[in-house]
Design an enzyme around this catalytic site. Structure first.
Site, PDB file in Angstrom:
ATOM      1  N   ASP A   5       0.892  -1.155   0.000  1.00  0.00           N
ATOM      2  CA  ASP A   5       0.000   0.000   0.000  1.00  0.00           C
ATOM      3  C   ASP A   5       0.933   1.207   0.000  1.00  0.00           C
ATOM      4  O   ASP A   5       1.452   1.591   1.048  1.00  0.00           O
ATOM      5  CB  ASP A   5      -0.879  -0.024   1.255  1.00  0.00           C
ATOM      6  CG  ASP A   5      -1.854   1.142   1.281  1.00  0.00           C
ATOM      7  OD1 ASP A   5      -2.162   1.686   0.203  1.00  0.00           O
ATOM      8  OD2 ASP A   5      -2.297   1.508   2.380  1.00  0.00           O
TER       9      ASP A   5
ATOM     10  N   GLU B 248      -0.999  -1.080  -5.017  1.00  0.00           N
ATOM     11  CA  GLU B 248      -2.279  -0.401  -5.222  1.00  0.00           C
ATOM     12  C   GLU B 248      -2.178   0.573  -6.389  1.00  0.00           C
ATOM     13  O   GLU B 248      -1.245   1.375  -6.479  1.00  0.00           O
ATOM     14  CB  GLU B 248      -2.694   0.356  -3.950  1.00  0.00           C
ATOM     15  CG  GLU B 248      -4.092   0.961  -4.102  1.00  0.00           C
ATOM     16  CD  GLU B 248      -4.596   1.597  -2.836  1.00  0.00           C
ATOM     17  OE1 GLU B 248      -4.652   0.915  -1.804  1.00  0.00           O
ATOM     18  OE2 GLU B 248      -4.937   2.799  -2.867  1.00  0.00           O
TER      19      GLU B 248
ATOM     20  N   ASP C 202      -2.878   0.800   6.983  1.00  0.00           N
ATOM     21  CA  ASP C 202      -1.971   0.555   5.853  1.00  0.00           C
ATOM     22  C   ASP C 202      -1.419  -0.867   5.880  1.00  0.00           C
ATOM     23  O   ASP C 202      -1.168  -1.455   4.824  1.00  0.00           O
ATOM     24  CB  ASP C 202      -0.810   1.555   5.884  1.00  0.00           C
ATOM     25  CG  ASP C 202      -1.314   2.961   6.149  1.00  0.00           C
ATOM     26  OD1 ASP C 202      -1.448   3.723   5.194  1.00  0.00           O
ATOM     27  OD2 ASP C 202      -1.603   3.270   7.321  1.00  0.00           O
TER      28      ASP C 202
END
Lengths: 223, 223
Positions: free
Chosen positions: B7, B67, B140
């Site tokens: 992430d 991501e 996260d």
């Protein structure tokens, strides 16, 4: 001072190297690396990074200047460009070379006096300022050189503005003397930390070079 | 298959490693690297890259899942995130590890069945799917694990969809058989080029390791 300017991108990434001396500006090198749009994104980043790292190692600039993006254009393109800018900044930082970011309008204003100059004007001014026999092509090459020139011309000015702002910015009137002193100390500490980090990076690079090249260090695991 | 999910971010970057086997999902590791917002951007990228590279070298994943950003949120934040994603993709590609990109809604849909699930739902599902005693924190960390799980679950499906689309997509009806064959050849050529490039990267890494670590190669200068 030698500045390597980068107009980041995946389809075309311009890399221009300019020396700024008392005698004026001097072109050192300019190149454009291209990657095919149908290629895997991560592999395109490898090609860009390889090219820029080779230029950093060959020309050993004092500063790297990268275009800072602000536009709300096609987000797909912006993302690819931002990925490329990230790997360029990383390559510079790992070599202990400070990175500066300039917006397109700063660059245009610096080389042509007009923040909304078009590509042809920027290319024409870069050609004139560097006393080149032919205009650098494509536009990405000229833009990379314009970034380097912008940084050479703006950086002393920026340093003066920052020094002035620290004393007289409107925000600081609202702070007590103690707060101002604390803020200044925090900034100095961060600057020392940044400098220590750069030293560490430089020393690691030197150690690797001395050992005949970079054996991977023990992973520094910080979670 | 082992997937390392990232992430990306500068303030916090989550890194989660998950094994997917016939027996189910298994947590391998999860960590979050943080960098101070007042620090120089390029130095923040070095910290993120150091952390992710250490994780890649330690856990040797088969795939990296990152991501993919689409949102029109604060452009300053998006840029920093995109810079970080770029250095992560570069680190993976240089190790010959294929990189996949998944949107937040793909990730949410994969782990919770709902493409607009909130952070709490994603964290709860990750905790359940990996049979963890406590929920991974901060968000996260959970998001990075969710990315890895998403990739483990979606990748066979995506491969099937791609294979199906190549034959039956609406666009391809408009192409002649010759055009379709040419397009297929072009795709295969690109795949071979990508694979050759990965091999080259792997061989370079192996050579460096054999030489006691990465002596810089001669710059490959391509303009």
């Amino acid at each position: 001072m030698r500045v390597l300017g980068v107009d980041p991108g995946l389809t075309r990434c311009g890399v221009g190297v300019v020396d700024g001396t008392a005698a004026g500006l001097q072109l050192v090198d300019v190149s454009v690396v291209r990657t095919p749009s149908e290629q895997d994104l991560a592999l395109r980043l490898v090609t860009v990074a390889d090219h820029v790292e080779a230029a950093l190692d060959r020309f050993r600039p004092d500063r790297v200047a990268i275009e800072r993006m602000f536009t709300q254009q096609n987000l797909g393109t912006v993302m690819g460009t931002a990925h490329a800018a990230g790997v360029v900044a990383l390559a510079a930082a790992r070599r202990g070379i400070p990175v500066a970011w300039h917006t397109p309008s700063e660059v245009k204003a610096a080389v042509s006096g007009n923040g909304s100059a078009d590509k042809a004007q920027v290319t024409a001014m870069v050609t004139r300022l560097l006393r080149l026999a032919v205009a650098p092509r494509p536009a990405d090459a000229a833009d990379a050189l314009a970034l380097a020139i912008c940084h050479l011309w703006r950086s002393p000015l920026q340093a003066r503005i920052r020094a002035h702002t620290a004393v007289t910015s409107p925000g600081s009137h609202a702070l007590t003397e103690l707060q101002q002193a604390a803020r200044l100390r925090a900034r100095r500490t961060q600057a020392r930390l940044d400098e220590a980090r750069r030293d560490q990076i430089r020393q690691t690079a030197a150690r690797r070079a001395a050992l005949g090249g970079g054996a991977p260090e023990q992973p520094r695991w910080s979670s």
